[in-house]
Design a protein around this motif. Sequence first.
Motif, mmCIF file in Angstrom:
data_model
loop_
_atom_site.group_PDB
_atom_site.id
_atom_site.type_symbol
_atom_site.label_atom_id
_atom_site.label_comp_id
_atom_site.label_asym_id
_atom_site.label_seq_id
_atom_site.Cartn_x
_atom_site.Cartn_y
_atom_site.Cartn_z
ATOM 1 N N UNK A 109 104.332 -17.888 -52.033
ATOM 2 C CA UNK A 109 103.786 -17.696 -50.691
ATOM 3 C C UNK A 109 102.967 -18.893 -50.224
ATOM 4 N N UNK A 110 102.147 -19.475 -51.094
ATOM 5 C CA UNK A 110 101.342 -20.633 -50.688
ATOM 6 C C UNK A 110 102.252 -21.788 -50.273
ATOM 7 N N UNK A 111 103.329 -21.991 -51.018
ATOM 8 C CA UNK A 111 104.272 -23.067 -50.679
ATOM 9 C C UNK A 111 104.976 -22.769 -49.361
ATOM 10 N N UNK A 112 105.326 -21.507 -49.122
ATOM 11 C CA UNK A 112 105.973 -21.159 -47.855
ATOM 12 C C UNK A 112 105.056 -21.421 -46.671
ATOM 13 N N UNK A 113 103.779 -21.086 -46.812
ATOM 14 C CA UNK A 113 102.835 -21.339 -45.728
ATOM 15 C C UNK A 113 102.632 -22.835 -45.511
ATOM 16 N N UNK A 114 102.590 -23.594 -46.586
ATOM 17 C CA UNK A 114 102.367 -25.034 -46.438
ATOM 18 C C UNK A 114 103.582 -25.738 -45.848
ATOM 19 N N UNK A 115 104.782 -25.190 -46.052
ATOM 20 C CA UNK A 115 105.996 -25.819 -45.531
ATOM 21 C C UNK A 115 106.330 -25.354 -44.114
ATOM 22 N N UNK A 116 105.642 -24.325 -43.623
ATOM 23 C CA UNK A 116 105.906 -23.847 -42.264
ATOM 24 C C UNK A 116 105.479 -24.899 -41.245
ATOM 25 N N UNK A 154 94.999 -19.552 -44.276
ATOM 26 C CA UNK A 154 94.175 -20.454 -43.476
ATOM 27 C C UNK A 154 94.231 -21.879 -44.006
ATOM 28 N N UNK A 155 94.256 -22.038 -45.333
ATOM 29 C CA UNK A 155 94.154 -23.372 -45.931
ATOM 30 C C UNK A 155 95.509 -24.064 -46.026
ATOM 31 N N UNK A 156 96.553 -23.331 -46.422
ATOM 32 C CA UNK A 156 97.833 -23.960 -46.749
ATOM 33 C C UNK A 156 98.525 -24.619 -45.564
ATOM 34 N N UNK A 157 98.675 -23.993 -44.391
ATOM 35 C CA UNK A 157 99.436 -24.628 -43.309
ATOM 36 C C UNK A 157 98.707 -25.840 -42.723
ATOM 37 N N UNK A 158 99.485 -26.800 -42.291
ATOM 38 C CA UNK A 158 98.878 -27.946 -41.614
ATOM 39 C C UNK A 158 98.404 -27.564 -40.225
ATOM 40 N N UNK A 159 99.163 -26.691 -39.556
ATOM 41 C CA UNK A 159 98.821 -26.284 -38.187
ATOM 42 C C UNK A 159 98.675 -24.772 -38.141
ATOM 43 N N UNK A 160 97.516 -24.293 -37.682
ATOM 44 C CA UNK A 160 97.253 -22.869 -37.503
ATOM 45 C C UNK A 160 96.809 -22.655 -36.063
ATOM 46 N N UNK A 161 97.516 -21.787 -35.353
ATOM 47 C CA UNK A 161 97.173 -21.443 -33.984
ATOM 48 C C UNK A 161 96.664 -20.010 -33.986
ATOM 49 N N UNK A 162 95.445 -19.806 -33.496
ATOM 50 C CA UNK A 162 94.850 -18.474 -33.452
ATOM 51 C C UNK A 162 95.233 -17.804 -32.140
ATOM 52 N N UNK A 163 95.716 -16.553 -32.243
ATOM 53 C CA UNK A 163 96.160 -15.788 -31.094
ATOM 54 C C UNK A 163 95.280 -14.570 -30.921
ATOM 55 N N UNK A 164 94.980 -14.251 -29.672
ATOM 56 C CA UNK A 164 94.130 -13.102 -29.372
ATOM 57 C C UNK A 164 94.944 -11.822 -29.425
ATOM 58 N N UNK A 165 94.282 -10.712 -29.143
ATOM 59 C CA UNK A 165 94.965 -9.418 -29.159
ATOM 60 C C UNK A 165 96.030 -9.323 -28.078
ATOM 61 N N UNK A 166 95.923 -10.145 -27.034
ATOM 62 C CA UNK A 166 96.937 -10.177 -25.975
ATOM 63 C C UNK A 166 97.930 -11.316 -26.172
ATOM 64 N N UNK A 167 97.974 -11.914 -27.376
ATOM 65 C CA UNK A 167 98.916 -12.968 -27.745
ATOM 66 C C UNK A 167 98.741 -14.206 -26.862
ATOM 67 N N UNK A 168 97.486 -14.551 -26.637
ATOM 68 C CA UNK A 168 97.157 -15.789 -25.951
ATOM 69 C C UNK A 168 96.432 -16.709 -26.922
#
Length: 684
Positions: A109-116, A154-168
């Motif tokens: 799983x850690x590798x999958x998140x880092x490669x996403x 949170x740590x593994x991916x290079x890019x993390x986009x946070x989305x609100x409850x309304x998917x914004x």
Amino acid sequence: MRLLNTRTGEFRWVDNPEDTSYAILSHVWRQEGEQTFQDLLALQAEVHAQRSTPSGAKLPHSEVLLRACAKIRAACAYALFEGFEYLWIDSCCIDKTSSAELSEAINSMYRWYSQATVCYAFLSDVSSDQDPSARPSQFRRSRWFTRGWTLQELIAPCAVIFLSSSWESLGGKDGLACVIQDVTGIDRDILTHTKPLDSVSVARRMSWAARRVTTRKEDEAYSLMGIFGINMPTIYGEGQFAFIRLQEEILRQIPDQSLFVWRSYSPVNWSSLKQERSRQNAVLLASSPADFVHCSGIKAVARHELMRRLGGVALMRPSYITTPYGLRTSLPFIKQNHLPFQLAILACEDERGHLIVLILREDARADAHCVGDILEPDVTYELAPSIYALPWFPGQGRPVRRSYTRTLQVASYVSPRRHNRTVPLPFKVRTTEVHIIYRPNQTTSSLPLAYHSLQHPRTACSYERSYRVHLTPHSQELLAQRGYAITVSSNAQCTDGPSTIPHPSHPFYALLLVKDGIGCQNTIAINIWPCDCVFSSDPSHVWWLKAWVASSSGEVIGMDIDDPVYTSDLERTMSIEADARPAWWWRVFGALRRRFNRAPLRNSDEKTWARTFDYVPCGAPATHIKSWPASDANGTRRWRRFTLLTGNGEEAATMTLNMSCDYPGDRHYPAVFSLSVDFSNLHE
């Protein structure tokens, strides 16, 4: 790796995820559950069956997604809008009915998140109309930051986009790095991948997960495997031993002794300080990431740097081998003959640069060493001129009472303002091979410690929970032979009892013995109930049982037996009054003062000692069963003799009560006590 098509809702298996562009969803599972792999398979089969019919030929290609749950539909729609054809969601892309696939997914799983290409962190409890950096904000208080699995997400991916409850979009990990660092304690350089993860000590990485929770106990360890680059089989059902296995793998692969620097904040079992040594604190490895909650300042020290700071002492590269006697390793020990324990120097330091030493004691029964000892909070040990070892209490300051201490910090009084790391410590060090107990015994760790059940029942036996008192069959037969009719009741006032004895409002056991004849011993009332006096600083001692016996005249009897005399392990004998403090407290305290060469406690110190432990005395201490003499070695059976009077006040007979604890009680079953009654005539 199984991916979900964001257009059709169909699955696609890929053997090399690094060759595929995909997005990944990080989210907190709902309490009512998520749509699983089997649920989506059933939807796909249902749509395929309908498309084979003439009426279903016009179904849209996204019919599967239209029938999926709202979270999957919205996630696929957002990823498709961002240009991703494939999305991975842990709740529906893993066949959890297959243990082999589940184990492979957890290890990968850690590798999958880092490669996403990107990770979308869906925060269902955060609205889009708030500033995430504001104090306080919903972003800072989101449940997403409290879950165990989201740490690696949170740590593994290079890019993390946070989305609100309304998917914004709320922002990216890089832009919110300072806020996330403030919330999680994770270094900004680690979040932005400008600093390698293995440059952070093991103890600090553990501290990131200390306040996070998981649904399954085993996931506390499995969710951290990627953080430490560990692969190991997953065995659901092993409980806390999954975390022990994780630490064993860390020892084999990472040369970092900060793994040993942790502190458990479970309350000390004050009923027996010696038995506390056999608890989970006395082993080398921690039982949970929560034990590292205040270890974020621990740093690893390189071997060559440690040798320089010890004055050029040659140190072997430590290796760890598991044996039936414990973990076999070689550690540098400080030569100190006046200490009751040994001090092993660890290759790590605290945030002020003080070296950390581990307390080791020989355990003759296990033929190995155990960790830690019970120390005073202000004790200091002189290791060399102007060099002292002090108990290390991270995070919560120095306690006011004795506590179980595993490690000490080496401090210098020469430069109190600033610790000078460049000056070698004048220690006499020797490297010794030792066996250290490193994990609790799997067959006995769940069993409670031996204790005097009548002295201090567990919290589960408080008056807010049920307890039972059984009159033994032998006593019933004996009372019947003497002509007594037995009435047993609870939650009732005994009409023949004296009005001076208060009856509690919570349940109590009442035994009424009635005999036809002449004399005031015709009716005897025996009441047993839990007392409200407690040690408020120790939640395990909620109540003691109390008992009183009254004749039909309303006169309380049986106060003729004084408290027994207790003898400590060091043959120190003291007679303790019941209203001052429990005698076993005084016995253990006296033994510890002798061991650490403390002056004996004076009589004038009695009240101070009682206040130190917040002892709340009761109004009638002589009725305490804790003050009855023990009739067995461990104190689980106690007796007291009462004098029965005739009508003219003469002593006619004696009645002996014996109380024993058959079961201390827990959350699911009440405490069970046995009561036996015996008579003896004085003139026989």
